[in-house]
Motif scaffolding. Structure first.
Motif, PDB file in Angstrom:
ATOM      1  N   ASP A 279      40.734  48.051  68.577  1.00 16.59           N
ATOM      2  CA  ASP A 279      41.422  49.002  69.463  1.00 16.59           C
ATOM      3  C   ASP A 279      42.590  49.721  68.795  1.00 16.59           C
ATOM      4  O   ASP A 279      43.177  50.624  69.392  1.00 16.59           O
ATOM      5  N   THR A 280      42.941  49.329  67.576  1.00 12.94           N
ATOM      6  CA  THR A 280      44.194  49.825  66.988  1.00 12.94           C
ATOM      7  C   THR A 280      44.045  51.085  66.149  1.00 12.94           C
ATOM      8  O   THR A 280      45.034  51.737  65.819  1.00 12.94           O
ATOM      9  N   GLY A 281      42.835  51.416  65.749  1.00 14.35           N
ATOM     10  CA  GLY A 281      42.654  52.534  64.824  1.00 14.35           C
ATOM     11  C   GLY A 281      43.295  52.196  63.484  1.00 14.35           C
ATOM     12  O   GLY A 281      43.166  51.073  62.987  1.00 14.35           O
ATOM     13  N   THR A 282      44.018  53.161  62.894  1.00 14.39           N
ATOM     14  CA  THR A 282      44.646  52.937  61.587  1.00 14.39           C
ATOM     15  C   THR A 282      45.998  52.261  61.698  1.00 14.39           C
ATOM     16  O   THR A 282      46.605  51.911  60.675  1.00 14.39           O
ATOM     17  N   ALA A 283      46.494  52.035  62.931  1.00 10.81           N
ATOM     18  CA  ALA A 283      47.868  51.564  63.116  1.00 10.81           C
ATOM     19  C   ALA A 283      48.124  50.188  62.510  1.00 10.81           C
ATOM     20  O   ALA A 283      49.266  49.863  62.159  1.00 10.81           O
ATOM     21  N   ALA A 284      47.088  49.361  62.379  1.00 11.52           N
ATOM     22  CA  ALA A 284      47.280  48.004  61.869  1.00 11.52           C
ATOM     23  C   ALA A 284      47.101  47.888  60.362  1.00 11.52           C
ATOM     24  O   ALA A 284      47.435  46.850  59.782  1.00 11.52           O
ATOM     25  N   GLU A 285      46.587  48.907  59.722  1.00 14.70           N
ATOM     26  CA  GLU A 285      46.273  48.825  58.290  1.00 14.70           C
ATOM     27  C   GLU A 285      47.517  48.462  57.462  1.00 14.70           C
ATOM     28  O   GLU A 285      48.580  49.066  57.614  1.00 14.70           O
ATOM     29  N   GLY A 286      47.358  47.457  56.613  1.00 14.21           N
ATOM     30  CA  GLY A 286      48.418  47.040  55.709  1.00 14.21           C
ATOM     31  C   GLY A 286      49.399  46.043  56.284  1.00 14.21           C
ATOM     32  O   GLY A 286      50.247  45.508  55.551  1.00 14.21           O
ATOM     33  N   ILE A 287      49.321  45.754  57.579  1.00 17.21           N
ATOM     34  CA  ILE A 287      50.245  44.788  58.181  1.00 17.21           C
ATOM     35  C   ILE A 287      49.935  43.389  57.649  1.00 17.21           C
ATOM     36  O   ILE A 287      48.772  42.969  57.570  1.00 17.21           O
ATOM     37  N   VAL A 288      50.980  42.644  57.273  1.00 22.22           N
ATOM     38  CA  VAL A 288      50.846  41.288  56.752  1.00 22.22           C
ATOM     39  C   VAL A 288      51.239  40.297  57.843  1.00 22.22           C
ATOM     40  O   VAL A 288      52.288  40.451  58.484  1.00 22.22           O
ATOM     41  N   THR A 289      50.400  39.297  58.063  1.00 21.34           N
ATOM     42  CA  THR A 289      50.664  38.294  59.097  1.00 21.34           C
ATOM     43  C   THR A 289      50.370  36.894  58.568  1.00 21.34           C
ATOM     44  O   THR A 289      49.717  36.725  57.531  1.00 21.34           O
ATOM     45  N   THR A 290      50.856  35.905  59.307  1.00 23.71           N
ATOM     46  CA  THR A 290      50.574  34.504  58.992  1.00 23.71           C
ATOM     47  C   THR A 290      49.974  33.836  60.224  1.00 23.71           C
ATOM     48  O   THR A 290      50.476  33.993  61.335  1.00 23.71           O
ATOM     49  N   LEU A 291      48.896  33.079  60.014  1.00 25.14           N
ATOM     50  CA  LEU A 291      48.215  32.419  61.125  1.00 25.14           C
ATOM     51  C   LEU A 291      47.350  31.280  60.585  1.00 25.14           C
ATOM     52  O   LEU A 291      47.041  31.227  59.395  1.00 25.14           O
ATOM     53  N   HIS A 292      46.927  30.407  61.488  1.00 25.71           N
ATOM     54  CA  HIS A 292      46.140  29.237  61.112  1.00 25.71           C
ATOM     55  C   HIS A 292      44.638  29.529  61.082  1.00 25.71           C
ATOM     56  O   HIS A 292      43.839  28.595  60.957  1.00 25.71           O
ATOM     57  N   ASP A 375      46.891  24.067  58.013  1.00 26.76           N
ATOM     58  CA  ASP A 375      47.273  25.103  57.053  1.00 26.76           C
ATOM     59  C   ASP A 375      47.561  26.406  57.788  1.00 26.76           C
ATOM     60  O   ASP A 375      46.926  26.734  58.791  1.00 26.76           O
ATOM     61  N   ILE A 376      48.535  27.175  57.249  1.00 24.11           N
ATOM     62  CA  ILE A 376      48.838  28.507  57.758  1.00 24.11           C
ATOM     63  C   ILE A 376      48.481  29.502  56.659  1.00 24.11           C
ATOM     64  O   ILE A 376      48.966  29.405  55.530  1.00 24.11           O
ATOM     65  N   TYR A 377      47.629  30.473  56.998  1.00 24.85           N
ATOM     66  CA  TYR A 377      47.106  31.424  56.013  1.00 24.85           C
ATOM     67  C   TYR A 377      47.922  32.718  56.000  1.00 24.85           C
ATOM     68  O   TYR A 377      48.458  33.151  57.022  1.00 24.85           O
ATOM     69  N   LEU A 378      47.992  33.334  54.831  1.00 25.50           N
ATOM     70  CA  LEU A 378      48.610  34.647  54.664  1.00 25.50           C
ATOM     71  C   LEU A 378      47.491  35.684  54.717  1.00 25.50           C
ATOM     72  O   LEU A 378      46.500  35.574  53.983  1.00 25.50           O
ATOM     73  N   ARG A 379      47.659  36.705  55.567  1.00 25.83           N
ATOM     74  CA  ARG A 379      46.587  37.659  55.815  1.00 25.83           C
ATOM     75  C   ARG A 379      47.134  39.086  55.763  1.00 25.83           C
ATOM     76  O   ARG A 379      48.313  39.320  56.017  1.00 25.83           O
ATOM     77  N   THR A 380      46.249  40.024  55.466  1.00 24.57           N
ATOM     78  CA  THR A 380      46.609  41.436  55.579  1.00 24.57           C
ATOM     79  C   THR A 380      45.444  42.184  56.207  1.00 24.57           C
ATOM     80  O   THR A 380      44.279  41.809  56.034  1.00 24.57           O
ATOM     81  N   VAL A 381      45.749  43.238  56.943  1.00 26.89           N
ATOM     82  CA  VAL A 381      44.702  44.042  57.573  1.00 26.89           C
ATOM     83  C   VAL A 381      44.220  45.076  56.571  1.00 26.89           C
ATOM     84  O   VAL A 381      44.997  45.882  56.044  1.00 26.89           O
ATOM     85  N   ARG A 387      42.105  39.999  56.447  1.00 28.34           N
ATOM     86  CA  ARG A 387      41.638  39.378  55.202  1.00 28.34           C
ATOM     87  C   ARG A 387      42.661  38.385  54.669  1.00 28.34           C
ATOM     88  O   ARG A 387      43.855  38.677  54.612  1.00 28.34           O
ATOM     89  N   ILE A 388      42.187  37.225  54.291  1.00 30.22           N
ATOM     90  CA  ILE A 388      43.070  36.182  53.756  1.00 30.22           C
ATOM     91  C   ILE A 388      43.442  36.511  52.320  1.00 30.22           C
ATOM     92  O   ILE A 388      42.576  36.785  51.484  1.00 30.22           O
ATOM     93  N   ILE A 389      44.757  36.456  52.033  1.00 33.51           N
ATOM     94  CA  ILE A 389      45.225  36.718  50.671  1.00 33.51           C
ATOM     95  C   ILE A 389      45.960  35.513  50.083  1.00 33.51           C
ATOM     96  O   ILE A 389      46.472  35.579  48.972  1.00 33.51           O
ATOM     97  N   GLY A 390      45.980  34.416  50.818  1.00 31.99           N
ATOM     98  CA  GLY A 390      46.613  33.211  50.299  1.00 31.99           C
ATOM     99  C   GLY A 390      46.864  32.197  51.401  1.00 31.99           C
ATOM    100  O   GLY A 390      46.512  32.398  52.569  1.00 31.99           O
ATOM    101  N   VAL A 391      47.474  31.077  51.014  1.00 29.47           N
ATOM    102  CA  VAL A 391      47.893  30.046  51.967  1.00 29.47           C
ATOM    103  C   VAL A 391      49.416  30.057  51.998  1.00 29.47           C
ATOM    104  O   VAL A 391      50.072  29.800  50.992  1.00 29.47           O
ATOM    105  N   ALA A 392      49.969  30.372  53.161  1.00 37.29           N
ATOM    106  CA  ALA A 392      51.430  30.470  53.286  1.00 37.29           C
ATOM    107  C   ALA A 392      52.084  29.101  53.396  1.00 37.29           C
ATOM    108  O   ALA A 392      53.229  28.919  52.968  1.00 37.29           O
TER     109      ALA A 392
END
Length: 406
Positions: A279-292, A375-381, A387-392
């Motif tokens: 639902d976000t279109g391009t607005a979420a691209e590049g945002i970095v988040t942490t989640l399990h 584990d908490i994963y490091l992710r980017t849109v 997409r997972i880019i590491g383990v935070a």
């Protein structure tokens, strides 16, 4: 401890659960002898009370949790430890003012064996009060409010999701590594937002960051114009936030429309981008988040989960679906240990406390305060995917401060 909560010991909870049995046993007085044993009756249905949001900003989250839980039960032929399951659904509307009455209805009127709920942390606090009084088993498939597994913890309450501080504690170091040393924090003004901020303060400040300002928006308002104007004026290195559901979509879209996406990087607890990227279109691209969790975790277990879920429900599973699924796995494991006999509460709770769950998120165990150690994963849109880019953070456990269960 919050006013109105009765702190129950394990012994008190167990006693409340068997009091009805004791009363019933007095019905047959001395001298009453059965000439012939009656045929064994089929076990009673196991009643699952789903107290979840099915309307409003969190409606999709409630649906995904239910789907995941039903999938876990379906894997055992639709039964739990041989008992037929009766599903009782109640829309909690993410409304704390109605939560006490709703939870009491499930316990007193519907006589559920377990309450599975909920998403909204304010609603969860009301559920906690009711199950403290009744001794009803409660599984939390999402709400991460700290109090329910800290100073108000109970032996009959188990969380299968996260605490609000787990993702945001892990976010701090990742931001510092990306040279975001001055940050603005923004969230809704409610318990989940406050607990997320607590975790962010702990992780970010410890890593060397400075919080320039903490901004709040009334829940569930999606008018972000004032906070976005203030962010533009403050010009921090980054913005960190907690939003979820439809409100998260609106925040990301408004952030982009305000011209901030390419000027001030946006970070968040992973719920910001979870389950909403369509639902976000391009607005979420590049945002970095942490989640399990990320549905793109490259494990056989997660691949099997994704395949079955998408075939069954015609949609891609997200963290909410996974948490509902793991709630079903935990309940299955506990009930199988007592062969479906919920009267054996001490053994049931013991089995759930000792549980190690083979989850799509990766294996996790139940912590001393009844929270997942995970584990908490490091992710980017990227291209519309988390997409997972590491383990935070590895095997992160909430402090459980104030909980006396250990």
């Amino acid at each position: 401890m919050r006013k109105g909560f009765e702190k129950l010991s394990r012994r008190q909870v167990l006693a409340r659960g068997v009091s009805v049995v004791g009363a019933a046993s007095g019905v047959l007085g001395a001298g009453h002898v059965l000439a012939q044993a009656a045929p064994a009756a089929a076990p009673a249905r196991f009643k699952v009370g789903l107290m979840l949001p099915y309307s409003g900003t969190y409606a999709k989250l409630g649906e995904a949790i239910e789907n995941g839980m039903r999938m876990a039960v379906a894997e055992k032929g639709g039964r739990l430890a041989g008992r037929e399951v009766e599903w009782i659904k109640l829309d909690d509307e993410s409304e704390p003012k109605k939560a006490d009455a709703n939870a009491r209805r499930l316990v007193a009127q519907d006589k559920v064996d377990v309450i599975v709920g909920t998403v909204h942390s304010g609603v969860q606090m009301a559920i906690q009060k009711v199950v403290a009084e009744s001794g009803t088993l409660s599984i939390i498939p999402n709400a991460g409010v700290h109090a329910v597994t800290r100073n108000a913890c109970l032996p009959n309450v188990f969380r299968t999701s996260f605490t609000m501080g787990q993702p945001t504690v892990a976010l701090g170091q990742a931001m510092i590594e990306r040279k975001a040393r001055r940050a603005v924090w923004v969230t809704w003004d409610y318990p989940a937002g406050a607990d997320s901020l607590e975790g962010f303060r702990e992780g970010y400040v410890k890593a060397g960051g400075s919080i320039v300002k903490e901004l709040k928006v009334p829940f569930p308002s999606t008018d972000f114009s004032a906070v976005l104007a203030e962010i533009a004026q403050l010009k921090p290195d980054a913005v960190a936030c907690f939003f979820a559901g439809g409100g998260a979509v609106k925040f990301m879209q408004d952030y982009e429309k305000a011209g901030l996406r390419h000027r001030i990087p946006l970070y968040g607890s992973g719920f910001l981008t979870e389950g909403v990227l369509g639902d976000t279109g391009t607005a979420a691209e590049g945002i970095v988040t942490t989640l399990h969790y990320s549905n793109l975790l490259p494990s056989v277990r997660n691949g099997e989960f994704r395949y079955t879920y998408s075939r069954t429900f015609r949609s891609e599973p997200d963290v909410y679906a996974m948490q509902g699924y793991d709630s079903g796995l935990l309940l299955r494991q506990g009930l199988e240990a007592v062969q479906g006999d919920t009267g054996k509460r001490e053994q049931l709770y013991g089995a759930m406390e000792a549980a190690v769950i083979d989850s799509p998120r990766g294996q996790w165990r139940m912590g001393k305060a009844h929270n997942p150690v995970q584990d908490i994963y490091l992710r980017t849109v990227a291209n519309g995917e988390n997409r997972i880019i590491g383990v935070a953070a590895k095997a992160l456990e909430d402090s459980g401060a104030g909980c006396k269960l250990a």
